[in-house]
Scaffold this active site. Structure first.
Site, short mmCIF file in Angstrom:
data_model
loop_
_atom_site.label_atom_id
_atom_site.label_comp_id
_atom_site.label_asym_id
_atom_site.label_seq_id
_atom_site.Cartn_x
_atom_site.Cartn_y
_atom_site.Cartn_z
N GLY A 1 0.83 -1.20 -0.07
CA GLY A 1 -0.19 -0.06 -0.12
C GLY A 1 0.97 1.31 -0.13
O GLY A 1 0.61 2.25 -0.80
N CYS A 2 1.95 1.25 0.80
CA CYS A 2 2.65 2.53 0.75
C CYS A 2 3.48 2.54 -0.44
O CYS A 2 3.74 3.83 -0.81
CB CYS A 2 3.85 2.27 1.97
SG CYS A 2 3.11 1.95 3.72
#
Length: 158
Positions: free
Chosen positions: A44-45
């Site tokens: 996600g990052c």
């Protein structure tokens, strides 16, 4: 002390990638997006950082600097930035001073276990250093575009 929309954000300085120190006070005259992410090099990052990277020219056109923050050490941040070709700096906030200023450390659950971690959050600071807008509990998909629209609208008001 936690920042509140409409109020001046206290100046802070922190170690950043590129052998730099990020200082909010040095950014006066342009808008700043400070986005917090849980951990470098996680899916996600990586997606969120890639979205900011891919929209850098649009943020630049809106007089807006982007900087990412996590609790990772500077070496992890440098590796993450290099591997993903991020065109903005990442702040290493191991002592959580910046995280605490923005109140992003929250109790989270992972595999049934509770731990303290960064809640994915983004903050838009205006050119005078006031918090203009905040996004908490961010979902990555479409988020950067929403932040960009807010930055463009804020810049148009100047």
């Amino acid at each position: 002390m936690t920042v509140t929309v409409g109020e001046q954000v206290p100046d802070f300085s922190a170690t950043a990638t590129g052998d730099t120190t990020f200082s909010l006070a040095e950014q006066r005259g342009r808008q700043v997006v400070v986005y917090f992410y849980p951990k470098a090099s996680t899916p996600g990052c990586t997606t969120e950082g890639g979205d900011f990277r891919d929209h850098k020219a649009d943020f630049d056109a809106a007089n807006t600097l982007v900087v990412g923050v996590s609790r990772d050490g500077i070496r992890a941040q440098e590796n993450f930035k290099a591997k993903q070709s991020f065109n903005f700096e990442l702040i290493s906030d191991k002592d959580e001073a910046v995280c605490q200023l923005f109140d992003v450390i929250k109790l989270k659950k992972l595999y049934g276990k509770e731990h303290l971690g960064i809640e994915r959050s983004t903050f838009l600071i205006d050119a005078e250093g006031r918090l203009a807008k905040e996004w908490r509990k961010v979902k990555v998909k479409g988020h950067v575009e929403e932040v960009l629209e807010a930055a463009q609208a804020l810049n148009a008001q100047r």
